[in-house]
Design an enzyme around this catalytic site. Structure first.
Site, PDB file in Angstrom:
ATOM      1  N   ARG A 154       0.455  -2.584 -14.198  1.00 21.06           N
ATOM      2  CA  ARG A 154       0.681  -2.219 -12.785  1.00 21.06           C
ATOM      3  C   ARG A 154       1.329  -3.370 -12.013  1.00 21.06           C
ATOM      4  NH1 ARG A 154      -4.268   0.284  -9.702  1.00 21.06           N
ATOM      5  NH2 ARG A 154      -2.589   0.222  -8.179  1.00 21.06           N
ATOM      6  N   CYS A 187     -12.078   1.604  -4.843  1.00 15.44           N
ATOM      7  CA  CYS A 187     -11.500   1.297  -6.147  1.00 15.44           C
ATOM      8  C   CYS A 187     -12.305   0.172  -6.776  1.00 15.44           C
ATOM      9  CB  CYS A 187     -10.026   0.921  -6.020  1.00 15.44           C
ATOM     10  SG  CYS A 187      -9.784  -0.620  -5.159  1.00 15.44           S
ATOM     11  N   ARG A 217      -3.528   2.952  -4.001  1.00 16.79           N
ATOM     12  CA  ARG A 217      -3.924   2.905  -2.592  1.00 16.79           C
ATOM     13  C   ARG A 217      -2.785   2.465  -1.680  1.00 16.79           C
ATOM     14  NH1 ARG A 217      -6.804   0.726  -0.101  1.00 16.79           N
ATOM     15  NH2 ARG A 217      -8.418   2.064   0.678  1.00 16.79           N
ATOM     16  N   LYS A 239       5.690  -7.515  -6.164  1.00 18.33           N
ATOM     17  CA  LYS A 239       5.229  -6.116  -6.086  1.00 18.33           C
ATOM     18  C   LYS A 239       4.762  -5.801  -4.671  1.00 18.33           C
ATOM     19  CE  LYS A 239       0.844  -5.152  -7.445  1.00 18.33           C
ATOM     20  NZ  LYS A 239       0.052  -4.482  -6.388  1.00 18.33           N
ATOM     21  N   ASN A 240       3.930  -6.669  -4.109  1.00 29.83           N
ATOM     22  CA  ASN A 240       3.311  -6.350  -2.821  1.00 29.83           C
ATOM     23  C   ASN A 240       4.279  -6.501  -1.643  1.00 29.83           C
ATOM     24  OD1 ASN A 240       1.037  -5.680  -4.166  1.00 29.83           O
ATOM     25  ND2 ASN A 240      -0.138  -7.506  -3.611  1.00 29.83           N
ATOM     26  N   ASP A 286      -6.078 -12.392  -4.655  1.00 28.92           N
ATOM     27  CA  ASP A 286      -5.401 -11.879  -5.853  1.00 28.92           C
ATOM     28  C   ASP A 286      -5.315 -12.920  -6.977  1.00 28.92           C
ATOM     29  OD1 ASP A 286      -5.096  -9.453  -4.629  1.00 28.92           O
ATOM     30  OD2 ASP A 286      -3.009  -9.766  -4.050  1.00 28.92           O
ATOM     31  N   VAL A 292     -12.520 -11.916   1.062  1.00 33.61           N
ATOM     32  CA  VAL A 292     -11.627 -10.816   1.432  1.00 33.61           C
ATOM     33  C   VAL A 292     -12.157  -9.486   0.875  1.00 33.61           C
ATOM     34  CG1 VAL A 292      -9.259  -9.927   1.337  1.00 33.61           C
ATOM     35  CG2 VAL A 292      -9.653 -12.385   1.562  1.00 33.61           C
TER      36      VAL A 292
HETATM   37  N1  EPU Z   1     -10.093  -3.693   5.669  1.00 32.02           N
HETATM   38  C1  EPU Z   1     -10.879  -2.997   6.561  1.00 32.02           C
HETATM   39  N2  EPU Z   1     -10.303  -1.961   7.253  1.00 32.02           N
HETATM   40  C2  EPU Z   1      -8.989  -1.628   7.097  1.00 32.02           C
HETATM   41  C3  EPU Z   1      -8.194  -2.354   6.201  1.00 32.02           C
HETATM   42  C4  EPU Z   1      -8.775  -3.399   5.489  1.00 32.02           C
HETATM   43  O1  EPU Z   1     -12.069  -3.286   6.733  1.00 32.02           O
HETATM   44  O2  EPU Z   1      -8.535  -0.686   7.759  1.00 32.02           O
HETATM   45  C5  EPU Z   1     -10.694  -4.797   4.908  1.00 32.02           C
HETATM   46  C6  EPU Z   1     -10.605  -4.584   3.405  1.00 32.02           C
HETATM   47  O3  EPU Z   1     -11.665  -3.771   2.922  1.00 32.02           O
HETATM   48  C7  EPU Z   1     -10.662  -6.009   2.907  1.00 32.02           C
HETATM   49  C8  EPU Z   1      -9.861  -6.770   3.964  1.00 32.02           C
HETATM   50  O4  EPU Z   1      -9.901  -5.936   5.131  1.00 32.02           O
HETATM   51  O5  EPU Z   1     -11.997  -6.460   2.900  1.00 32.02           O
HETATM   52  C9  EPU Z   1      -8.426  -7.082   3.603  1.00 32.02           C
HETATM   53  O6  EPU Z   1      -7.789  -5.925   3.082  1.00 32.02           O
HETATM   54  P1  EPU Z   1      -6.236  -5.634   3.280  1.00 32.02           P
HETATM   55  O7  EPU Z   1      -6.074  -4.440   4.136  1.00 32.02           O
HETATM   56  O8  EPU Z   1      -5.542  -6.882   3.706  1.00 32.02           O
HETATM   57  O9  EPU Z   1      -5.794  -5.246   1.807  1.00 32.02           O
HETATM   58  P2  EPU Z   1      -4.610  -4.253   1.433  1.00 32.02           P
HETATM   59  O10 EPU Z   1      -3.578  -4.347   2.465  1.00 32.02           O
HETATM   60  O11 EPU Z   1      -5.160  -2.908   1.123  1.00 32.02           O
HETATM   61  C10 EPU Z   1      -3.147  -5.921   0.081  1.00 32.02           C
HETATM   62  C11 EPU Z   1      -2.652  -6.076  -1.326  1.00 32.02           C
HETATM   63  C12 EPU Z   1      -3.818  -6.417  -2.236  1.00 32.02           C
HETATM   64  C13 EPU Z   1      -4.441  -7.720  -1.738  1.00 32.02           C
HETATM   65  C14 EPU Z   1      -4.861  -7.575  -0.275  1.00 32.02           C
HETATM   66  C15 EPU Z   1      -5.383  -8.865   0.334  1.00 32.02           C
HETATM   67  C16 EPU Z   1      -0.740  -4.614  -1.483  1.00 32.02           C
HETATM   68  C17 EPU Z   1      -0.131  -3.410  -2.056  1.00 32.02           C
HETATM   69  N3  EPU Z   1      -2.025  -4.838  -1.755  1.00 32.02           N
HETATM   70  O12 EPU Z   1      -4.096  -4.863   0.072  1.00 32.02           O
HETATM   71  O13 EPU Z   1      -3.256  -6.639  -3.526  1.00 32.02           O
HETATM   72  O14 EPU Z   1      -5.567  -8.043  -2.515  1.00 32.02           O
HETATM   73  O15 EPU Z   1      -3.735  -7.151   0.518  1.00 32.02           O
HETATM   74  O16 EPU Z   1      -4.456  -9.875   0.230  1.00 32.02           O
HETATM   75  O17 EPU Z   1      -0.085  -5.387  -0.795  1.00 32.02           O
HETATM   76  C18 EPU Z   1      -3.240  -6.677  -5.875  1.00 32.02           C
HETATM   77  O18 EPU Z   1      -2.018  -6.886  -5.837  1.00 32.02           O
HETATM   78  O19 EPU Z   1      -3.907  -6.793  -6.934  1.00 32.02           O
HETATM   79  C19 EPU Z   1      -3.946  -6.270  -4.665  1.00 32.02           C
HETATM   80  C20 EPU Z   1      -5.130  -5.661  -4.674  1.00 32.02           C
END
Ligand code: EPU
Length: 422
Positions: free
Chosen positions: A401, A117, A93, A22-23, A309, A331
């Site tokens: 999801r 969220c 998101r 998915k991701n 995850d 994380v």
């Molecule tokens: N963060 C910031 N600022 C930003 C972006 C992120 O402070 O601008 C922080 C976040 O709050 C968090 C950390 O950095 O504490 C890592 O977040 P990241 O941006 O890597 O998460 P994401 O890209 O929004 C993706 C996956 C998530 C997974 C995370 C971490 C997708 C669609 N989502 O989210 O997947 O947990 O990376 O590996 O790829 C899931 O599949 O259940 C899921 C939540």
């Protein structure tokens, strides 16, 4: 709304094949915006998040269809409405990852600012910082991020580390935008997750010039345009890890097929520490537990560390260990909605800030529980497989999801899960 009834305890046998990730699929779908024409993406799972993202692309002007063989086809010849509406972004998101591609293709984008969220605040400041470094002018208007670059983007050296390490979708956003920027971009402290590498490999097939794939330093030589491509997404390592934990908690032997073992080293290491045998096998692995569950400490980290995850699913597993374990979430420090629900099933978990002390119990006991987010609900399914009695899980749409018909995948292995509409 659907609920699950899960009878336990059960034991598994047989094999399961892992679906596409998915991701990895979501940002690769966004990448189709960058190249006018018809992209074909293979192995995209049938999940509600994918349907929502398809709808989002449709609103931008793309035509998204599934061919008879299951391939996802995205025709992005027309992208004339570069707006990510609140109505869709608030549901998912990951919608934020259209921002970079829209900006690069249309010179302008408006995307609803994602809110928090169930797993935490989830800011997007690093995404915006990276895009600003490429020359975008960005401001917030009525809850929307308005990004403009009418004369195109310009490559630059960008540091993208944040308080919790790298950002997966932030890296994806800036990487996609940089492919069409003038000159060279270096993303330092880029996310190294296999899903980001898959995106970069797909972008290179489309004509991008990206090197350093899989490392924390990505170098992108901007090109004038990209062409649509055909790409098969990688298997879902989080689904694989969830099934591995399911085999372990049910004291079973399970063959996991279509799984990239090399992407799973942190997970395999923790399973072995817990007393589970994991053997690499052709195109996957075999997971076996015959002895007791040993306590272990787990700290989540960006890849190649243990994935956030899978934190909830492994907490369920450790709740049946012979002794005390410590789980630290580095994380998403608030990602613990499952703790209270697991305690309703007779687990003994105590949360202290971003840490949970898991005191092992002899058995879990079935209870009515509530799914709160995708991975927390997977943790409750695992608990239901091991608990004595019939567990009911409400708000199953969270599971849908990210896991394609999980009951139809687990029941042939020995699970007793029924879905009911209420
Ligand atoms: N963060 C910031 N600022 C930003 C972006 C992120 O402070 O601008 C922080 C976040 O709050 C968090 C950390 O950095 O504490 C890592 O977040 P990241 O941006 O890597 O998460 P994401 O890209 O929004 C993706 C996956 C998530 C997974 C995370 C971490 C997708 C669609 N989502 O989210 O997947 O947990 O990376 O590996 O790829 C899931 O599949 O259940 C899921 C939540």
């Amino acid at each position: 709304m659907d609920i699950f009834r899960i009878e336990g305890p059960v034991q598994f046998s047989g094999s399961v094949s892992i679906n596409g990730s998915k991701n990895a699929s979501l940002p690769i779908m966004a990448a189709a915006i960058l190249a006018a024409g018809k992209s074909v993406i293979k192995a995209v799972p049938h999940l509600s998040d994918i349907s929502v993202f398809s709808r989002l692309l449709g609103r931008l002007g793309c035509k998204v269809t599934r061919s008879r063989n299951g391939d996802l086809c995205i025709d992005s010849t027309v992208v004339d409405n570069p707006i990510g509406e609140y109505e869709i972004v608030r549901r998912m998101r990951a919608s934020i990852c259209i921002l970079g591609p829209l900006l690069a293709r249309c010179g302008r984008a408006e995307v609803s600012m994602p809110g928090g969220c169930a797993i935490g605040d989830r800011p997007v400041d690093i995404h915006l910082r990276g895009l600003r470094e490429l020359g975008a002018k960005i401001h917030l208007k009525n809850g929307y991020i308005v990004a403009e670059a009418p004369h195109g983007l310009t490559g630059k050296d960008i540091f993208m580390g944040g308080p919790f390490g790298s950002t997966v979708l932030g890296t994806a956003n800036v990487l996609m935008a940089a492919t069409l920027a003038k000159g060279k971009t270096i993303i330092e402290s880029a996310a190294c997750e296999p899903e980001v590498a898959d995106l970069a490999n797909c972008l290179n097939k489309m004509g991008a010039k990206i090197t350093g794939i899989g490392s924390p330093r990505l170098t992108i030589e901007g090109v004038r345009q990209l062409q649509p491509a055909e790409h098969q997404v990688i298997p879902d390592r989080i689904e694989a890890g969830t099934f591995m934990a399911a085999a372990a908690i049910t004291a079973s032997e399970l063959r996991i097929q279509n799984c990239r073992f090399d992407d799973m080293m942190a997970v395999v290491d923790r399973l072995r520490n817990i007393g589970v045998t994991v053997d690499a096998a052709n195109n996957g692995c075999v997971v076996t537990r015959s002895g007791s569950i040993k306590p272990a400490d787990i700290t989540t980290q960006p890849y190649p560390g243990f994935p956030t995850d899978l934190q909830a699913q492994f907490m369920t597993l450790l709740s049946l260990a012979e002794g005390n374990s410590v789980v630290i979430e580095k994380v998403f420090p608030d990602r613990f909605m499952h703790v209270a629900e697991l305690n309703r099933m007779a687990a003994n978990l105590r949360k202290e800030g971003p840490t949970v002390i898991v005191a092992g119990v002899k058995k879990l006991i079935a209870a009515p529980v509530m799914a709160s987010d995708l991975r927390a609900s997977a943790a409750l399914v695992l608990a239901g497989l091991a608990a004595e009695g019939t567990t009911t899980i409400q708000r199953v749409y969270h599971i849908d999801r990210g896991y394609e018909k999980i009951e139809e995948r687990l029941n042939p292995l020995g699970a007793k899960i029924t879905r009911q509409s209420i």
